[in-house]
Scaffold this active site. Structure first.
Site, PDB file in Angstrom:
ATOM      1  N   SER A 142      -2.326   8.811  -1.896  1.00 26.19           N
ATOM      2  CA  SER A 142      -1.460   7.873  -2.634  1.00 26.19           C
ATOM      3  C   SER A 142      -1.404   6.599  -1.802  1.00 26.19           C
ATOM      4  O   SER A 142      -1.732   6.615  -0.607  1.00 26.19           O
ATOM      5  CB  SER A 142      -0.051   8.475  -2.734  1.00 26.19           C
ATOM      6  OG  SER A 142       0.902   7.502  -3.115  1.00 26.19           O
ATOM      7  N   TYR A 155       7.177  12.951   0.978  1.00 25.82           N
ATOM      8  CA  TYR A 155       5.962  12.613   0.219  1.00 25.82           C
ATOM      9  C   TYR A 155       5.045  11.733   1.076  1.00 25.82           C
ATOM     10  O   TYR A 155       3.842  11.997   1.200  1.00 25.82           O
ATOM     11  CB  TYR A 155       6.364  11.896  -1.079  1.00 25.82           C
ATOM     12  CG  TYR A 155       5.218  11.675  -2.047  1.00 25.82           C
ATOM     13  CD1 TYR A 155       4.720  12.716  -2.815  1.00 25.82           C
ATOM     14  CD2 TYR A 155       4.647  10.416  -2.199  1.00 25.82           C
ATOM     15  CE1 TYR A 155       3.683  12.513  -3.719  1.00 25.82           C
ATOM     16  CE2 TYR A 155       3.605  10.202  -3.097  1.00 25.82           C
ATOM     17  CZ  TYR A 155       3.129  11.253  -3.859  1.00 25.82           C
ATOM     18  OH  TYR A 155       2.090  11.046  -4.748  1.00 25.82           O
TER      19      TYR A 155
END
Ligand SMILES: NC(=O)c1ccc[n+]([C@@H]2O[C@H](COP(=O)([O-])OP(=O)(O)OC[C@H]3O[C@@H](n4cnc5c(N)ncnc54)[C@H](O)[C@@H]3O)[C@@H](O)[C@H]2O)c1
Length: 290
Positions: A142, A155
């Site tokens: 990401s 995350y």
């Protein structure tokens, strides 16, 4: 040689979002597809959609965070198709909340799926990928693996980990003259998927302890995470179409590109982070993307 036709491609998290789009894009180019996901119903729907493209497909219910389950996926792949050429380590979960409000199970769940999922993929598929005449591994990280977004501590940690693993693997393959394996890391920005409801797949063992009613701090923590997740869910609806991301990945596979950035505008945030590092200047919070 055609990078896709009659090649065997494995996609984890294939039941939804980016994984589903990757599976359809690979099938559209003639790959035999192995679909893996922890959710049975969407998995079988994607299996039907892939088979409708007239390619062979195998759907295997898989928990990427579980070593035995991933070993079984690799065995099923080789058992059915005799080889693996493309591995998309894509399954992932997300959730927001300030680090001060996290419970240990929040960290453990994300690390289990996002980081161990990729590690298991490499552990059980590399022996097969090495035997192929040519192979490609794409792991989904990401932009949160390139600079740190506030409110996404666990995350960010898992996605930095995925970038580190893939950079290391790339370097190791580059040093190996005989390597047949290309390596890429996909770092998307906001994509319109179902990740805002990732908790649908959260096992009991990783569930948060219920807030005790009337405990002011727990109520505030819960509300903070709830509000943040609602903002993330709204932002995701305005994100790019997963099919667009899949096309960018297909191009990168053909061009053997390591970095796959579907939202290049985030490079300015990466530069800001790196400039602070080069200048040994303290970080400034990045602009909000949610
Ligand atoms: N959507 C975004 O904005 C965005 C941005 C950057 C990176 N990503 C990454 O993209 C990847 C795909 O996510 P998405 O956005 O398509 O979300 P999604 O929820 O639509 O799809 C994720 C899939 O992974 C599956 N999954 C969850 N836990 C699993 C497990 N333990 N084992 C096997 N499968 C499991 C889910 O069932 C689901 O089908 C993730 O790694 C995510 O972190 C997404």
């Amino acid at each position: 040689m055609d990078r896709f036709r009659d090649r065997v491609a494995v996609v984890t998290g294939a039941g939804s979002g980016i994984g589903r789009a990757l599976a359809l894009a690979l099938a559209g180019r003639g790959c035999k597809i192995v679909l893996a996901d922890v959710e049975a119903k969407p998995l079988s729907e994607v299996e039907d959609a892939v088979k409708a493209l007239d390619v062979e497909a195998l759907a295997v219910e898989t928990d990427v965070g579980n070593a035995e389950s991933m070993a079984a996926l690799a065995n099923a792949t080789v058992g059915q198709f005799g080889a693996t050429h493309i591995l998309c380590n894509n399954a992932g979960v997300g959730g927001g909340g300030l680090i001060k409000n996290q419970q240990l199970v929040d960290w453990k769940w994300l690390i289990n799926v996002n980081l161990w999922g990729v590690i298991h993929g490499l552990q059980y598929f590399l022996p097969h990928l090495i035997q192929a005449d040519e192979a490609h591994i794409v792991s989904t990280a990401s932009v949160a693996g390139l600079y740190s977004l506030p409110g996404l501590g666990p995350y960010n940690a898992t996605k930095y980990g995925v970038v580190a693993i893939m950079e290391t693997l790339y370097a190791e393959m580059a040093q190996d003259d005989g390597s047949n394996i290309d390596v890429s890391v996909l770092c998307p920005g906001v994509v319109n998927t179902n990740i805002a409801s990732a908790h649908r797949n959260r096992p009991q063992s990783f569930r948060r302890k219920r807030a005790s009613p009337g405990n002011g701090k727990e109520d505030r923590d819960h509300n903070e995470a709830k509000k943040r997740n609602a903002t993330i869910a709204a932002a995701l609806k305005t994100g790019k179409d997963p099919a667009e991301i899949a096309e960018i990945v297909m191009e990168a596979i053909v061009e053997r590109r390591f970095w796959i950035l579907s939202h290049q505008e985030h490079l300015q945030d990466v530069r800001k982070r790196n400039d602070a590092l080069y200048g040994l200047v303290n970080p400034t919070p990045p602009r909000e993307i949610f």
